[in-house]
Design a protein around this motif. Structure first.
Motif, short mmCIF file in Angstrom:
data_model
loop_
_atom_site.label_atom_id
_atom_site.label_comp_id
_atom_site.label_asym_id
_atom_site.label_seq_id
_atom_site.Cartn_x
_atom_site.Cartn_y
_atom_site.Cartn_z
N LEU A 155 0.86 -1.18 0.00
CA LEU A 155 0.00 0.00 0.00
C LEU A 155 0.90 1.24 0.00
O LEU A 155 1.66 1.46 0.93
N SER A 156 0.81 2.04 -1.08
CA SER A 156 1.67 3.22 -1.20
C SER A 156 0.97 4.45 -0.64
O SER A 156 -0.14 4.77 -1.04
N VAL A 157 1.63 5.12 0.30
CA VAL A 157 1.06 6.35 0.85
C VAL A 157 2.17 7.38 1.06
O VAL A 157 3.35 7.06 1.06
N ALA A 158 1.74 8.61 1.24
CA ALA A 158 2.64 9.70 1.62
C ALA A 158 1.78 10.67 2.40
O ALA A 158 0.55 10.57 2.38
N GLU A 159 2.42 11.60 3.07
CA GLU A 159 1.63 12.57 3.84
C GLU A 159 0.75 13.39 2.90
O GLU A 159 -0.32 13.84 3.27
N THR A 160 1.19 13.59 1.66
CA THR A 160 0.39 14.34 0.68
C THR A 160 -0.83 13.56 0.23
O THR A 160 -1.75 14.14 -0.32
N ALA A 201 -2.81 4.25 7.03
CA ALA A 201 -2.36 3.02 6.38
C ALA A 201 -1.81 2.03 7.40
O ALA A 201 -2.05 0.82 7.30
N LEU A 202 -1.08 2.54 8.39
CA LEU A 202 -0.52 1.65 9.41
C LEU A 202 -1.63 1.00 10.25
O LEU A 202 -1.54 -0.17 10.63
N LEU A 203 -2.68 1.78 10.53
CA LEU A 203 -3.82 1.21 11.26
C LEU A 203 -4.48 0.12 10.42
O LEU A 203 -4.83 -0.96 10.91
N PHE A 204 -4.66 0.42 9.12
CA PHE A 204 -5.24 -0.54 8.18
C PHE A 204 -4.43 -1.84 8.22
O PHE A 204 -4.98 -2.94 8.26
N ASN A 222 1.80 -4.30 3.33
CA ASN A 222 3.11 -3.70 3.50
C ASN A 222 3.00 -2.21 3.16
O ASN A 222 2.76 -1.85 2.01
N VAL A 223 3.11 -1.36 4.16
CA VAL A 223 2.93 0.08 3.93
C VAL A 223 4.22 0.66 3.34
O VAL A 223 5.27 0.62 3.96
#
Lengths: 328, 531
Positions: free
Chosen positions: B376-381, B390-393, B405-406
């Motif tokens: 799972l790709s994330v950024a603060e933006t 995402a970490l909670l997910f 995998n975040v």
């Protein structure tokens, strides 16, 4: 006569430093341009927002000349910068050119004004406190001054700013919490408005200058010629002003120049906290909106002010050094 | 934030310096129990009256702001220029319905392809010049054409022709029928300004039709305005003079509000909200808008190409927990439906997707799997506090045998290099005011922002049917079915709708606050008054 000027070490130093300054500025301009060129993301896309279709992005890039090679863009930019033309802001619409100069100009004026007032307040206080601390060194007064200034320099600026705002604007409404100045304001109101930012900045820079003044003077006090003056019966304040201070100017001026440069380029946090429309905020704005010509212009002005002020400090240091001023 | 009405939280530039700060914060600083009841009940007490002056603080003005409607991307320009200096043909009222503004009335041909807007009589610009059909035409042409780089270009692309019918009416011909056209023309970019004598739009002077006239404008600092005495809405606006101040720093905004330098601040700091709420002179307004956050799965990439895996993931996330911990309670749980409840024809599809480990395992088994691992790709933006979400997910899903995998991506270039490129990403959507515009831009097969690459034949057929369907009951049926399909089969896990959280001095009174766009659908300056 001409030969004398060239052989005069003072003028020779100024010319060499000036030349070196230009070389440095040129190198900095390369670094600025290269750093911005390798940033990820597309400036046209960032400026237009995600609503932009590929064709509007292409139109926009073409109109800004972003489709040209990097080297060509750099030469165009630096060529203009040499003649004082920093180019057009990306926010220029079609048919409505907005020069970088017209955007930065008023902000630079505000910054210089804030820096100037702060310097007028802080430098005399710092010198005075430094001299007092040197005369009364190791006394309780010296210790208190040292402790207080050390504490004030240790707190981050935004913290000092918020504490002052809380105490002097919210709890005790003496000053304004916003330092918003507009051209239509009278000078008294402007001074009232910028009181808190000036105070905040002074806290940060007084310590630095005061401690350097104290250290430079104390460093000289063990020299034989000072001993001589004391043995002659010269009063302590005169020993310091007449005999020690002239030889202490070089390090003091260097620190003052450094702090002045800081007042111009490093006050963005204070500007943001007090909403003061200075050049630091202009640069942050420009980075946010990816207005690259404005970012480059600001960076170049910052670099130039550092170089100029340091040059000035060197010149003053040399000029006040009796050995250099009177060459054999 | 919520820069514009486009589905994606548009510009990266946006940023979020302040939103990010707002949403960040220690786990200790939980703000619970968000009230989502309609706001502004208090306002019903007294009738609006004229007089007084107020200051509004908004957080993203820039010195590059201009009066050119094609360039309005920030909240500041959209609220100050779009919603206060200008008017469009229609506006969104407090209930989010497109109602006539500069137009007195509007009507469509039977196939909804030709729309006629009749202008109000005696409309005047701020300089006293009358508003004619030609001004409207030039205002639209400003955004149209292949050379346009307008923020509203995508909106006007469907307009084939715009012409006058005498001085008092404008006729739009569209490339296809569109029942939602009155919503489309309410967009704040499509405001009416004077035409130039030789063609083109005269936006440079900042002269328009809105409730307030520009007195002094300092881009990036403040805009001072005074009442327009010839305003076309009887009784409005209420304030004699207003000033919009640009304050980027949230603490500076809060202090300015506490010291009375401003009377309204956008985007209050959720970390200190409880303390601000205790102040008797300040009202906190929380409005759930169109903006929403999703984790989007590319439905053409394994394992997301299996609808059962998608369902398993939809059941494997505890949305309440994310809202509580990542957004500190300042968001509203969503049910995998990007259509916010206040949008016309919105439904809440059954079964409501909630955290259910058994169901997630069941669907995973149906897909022939006992466990699955995804990135799972994330950024603060991606959206404020997306990384925490995402970490909670990841924790929630692990219990159902789904290993997430975040991947923390760089903020810069997120929308260019990650979104629509990586198969599973966090996305911030600004939302659209109608089902049609949102589906057309983000969920129809081949739509420009279809980041899930989802293609559903029935959905696409219904979309075309719904757009050109004049009968309301039939449209309701069509859109309900579409939302159900999207909810069950689509690739977007819609976590929550964002709230607009503003602080208002009790000096100001107001009616119900609009819940489509921020600042009372951009029009707080004309709708609010001094208590």
């Amino acid at each position: 006569m001409r030969k004398e000027i060239i052989s005069n070490p003072l003028f020779r130093t100024i010319f060499t430093r000036l030349g070196l300054g230009f070389v440095t500025l040129f190198a900095v301009s390369l670094i600025i341009f290269a750093a911005i060129a390798v940033l990820p993301g597309d400036f046209a896309k960032a400026t237009l927002g995600r609503a932009a279709t590929p064709e509007t992005v292409a139109n926009f890039q073409k109109s800004l000349g972003l489709d040209r090679p990097v080297a060509e863009r750099y030469l165009k930019w630096i060529g203009g910068a040499v003649t004082g033309d920093l180019g057009l802001s990306f926010s220029s619409g079609s048919g409505t050119p907005r020069t970088v100069g017209s955007i930065i100009g008023p902000r630079l004026k505000n910054t210089l004004f804030l820096a100037g007032i702060t310097a007028l307040v802080a430098i005399p206080i710092a010198l005075l406190l430094g001299i007092i601390a040197a005369i009364r060194r190791n006394s309780w007064l010296d210790r208190i001054l040292n402790a207080v200034t050390l504490a004030s320099i240790s707190f981050p600026e935004f913290f000092v700013a918020y504490v002052l705002m809380l105490l002097l604007a919210v709890k005790l409404p003496l000053f304004y919490s916003l330092a918003r100045v507009t051209p239509s304001m009278g000078s008294i109101e402007v001074l009232e408005r910028i009181a808190l930012p000036v105070l905040t900045l002074s806290f940060g820079i007084i310590a630095h200058m005061m401690r350097m003044t104290r250290a430079a003077i104390i460093g000289l006090l063990s020299h034989p010629y000072i001993e001589m003056a004391k043995l002659k019966g010269v009063p302590p304040w005169r020993v310091i002003l007449r005999h020690a201070l002239p030889n202490a100017w070089a390090p003091i001026v260097a620190v003052i120049a450094f702090n002045l440069a800081y007042l111009i380029v490093g006050v963005v946090v204070v500007e943001v906290v007090f909403v003061y429309p200075g050049i630091g905020q202009a640069m942050v704005d420009a980075v946010r909106s990816r207005d690259i010509p404005v970012v480059q212009g600001c960076a170049l002005i910052f670099a130039a002010s550092y170089i100029l002020l340091n040059l000035l400090a060197d010149v003053i240091a040399i000029a006040t050094n009796p050995r250099l001023a009177h060459p054999r | 934030m919520k820069k514009e009405q486009d589905p994606l939280r548009g510009d990266i530039r946006a940023d979020l310096a302040s939103t990010r700060r707002q949403f960040m914060g220690g786990v200790g600083a939980l703000v619970l129990g968000v009230s989502l009841l309609p706001l502004g009940i208090r306002a019903a007490q007294a009738a609006p009256k004229q007089g007084g002056s107020v200051r509004f603080a908004i957080n993203d003005g820039a010195q590059t702001d201009s009066y050119d409607p094609a360039t309005w991307q920030s909240s500041f320009t959209q609220v100050v220029f779009g919603g206060t200096l200008c008017n469009a043909l229609t506006e969104l009222d407090a209930n989010g319905v497109a109602v006539p503004d500069l137009a007195e009335s509007f009507a469509a041909s039977a196939d909804l392809k030709v729309w006629t807007f009749k202008l109000r009589p005696n409309l005047k610009f701020h300089d006293g010049a009358p508003v004619t059909a030609n001004d409207v035409i030039e205002s639209y042409r400003h955004h149209m054409g292949p050379k346009s780089s307008s923020a509203a270009k995508a909106l006007v692309d469907a307009i084939v022709d715009v012409k006058g019918d005498g001085d008092g009416a404008v006729v739009f011909t569209l490339s296809g029928g569109n029942a939602d056209f009155p919503y489309l023309v309410s967009d704040c970019h499509l405001v009416v300004m004077p035409a130039k004598a030789g063609g083109g739009l005269d936006w440079e002077r900042g002269v328009a039709t809105g409730p307030y006239i520009i007195e002094d404008s300092q881009p990036g600092i403040a805009v001072k305005m005074k009442r327009n005495p010839h305003y076309h809405k009887p009784g409005q606006p209420y304030f004699d003079a207003i000033e919009f101040v640009n304050i980027i720093d949230v603490a500076a905004r809060t202090n300015a509000l506490l010291t009375g330098e401003i009377d309204y601040m956008v985007d209050a700091d959720i970390k200190t909200l409880t303390m601000l709420e205790q102040n008797a002179d300040i009202e906190i307004s929380k409005v759930s808008g169109l903006r929403h956050f999703s984790f989007s799965m590319n439905t053409t990439v394994a394992p997301f190409d299996n609808p059962d895996v998608r369902r398993a993931l939809k059941y494997a996330v505890d949305r309440e927990d994310i809202v509580k911990k990542a957004f500190l309670g300042n968001a509203k749980v969503a049910n995998d439906n990007p259509i916010a409840p206040q949008i016309a024809f919105a439904v809440n599809p059954e079964p409501v997707h909630s955290y259910n480990i058994e169901k997630a395992k069941e669907y995973l088994a149906k897909a022939g799997l006992t466990s699955v691992a995804v990135n799972l790709s994330v950024a603060e933006t991606a959206f404020p506090n997306a990384i925490d979400a995402a970490l909670l997910f990841k924790e929630h899903a692990a219990k159902a045998g789904i290993e997430i995998n975040v991947v923390r991506e760089a903020d810069d270039g997120y929308w260019d290099n990650v979104w629509q490129h990586k198969p599973f990403v966090g996305v911030d959507w600004l939302g659209k005011p109608t089902c049609d515009s949102l589906f057309t831009t983000a969920y129809a097969g081949g739509a420009p922002w279809n980041d899930t690459a989802w293609k559903n034949q029935r959905f696409d057929e219904l979309l075309v049917l719904g757009r050109a369907e004049p009968d309301k009951a039939k449209r309701q049926e069509i859109y309900a079915e579409m939302q159900q399909i999207l909810h069950d089969d689509g690739g977007a896990i819609v976590i929550a709708y964002a709230l607009f959280i503003d602080a208002i001095s009790k000096k100001i009174a107001h009616g119900p606050i609009g819940n489509m766009l921020q600042c009372d659908n951009f029009r707080m300056a004309e709708r609010w008054w001094l208590a």
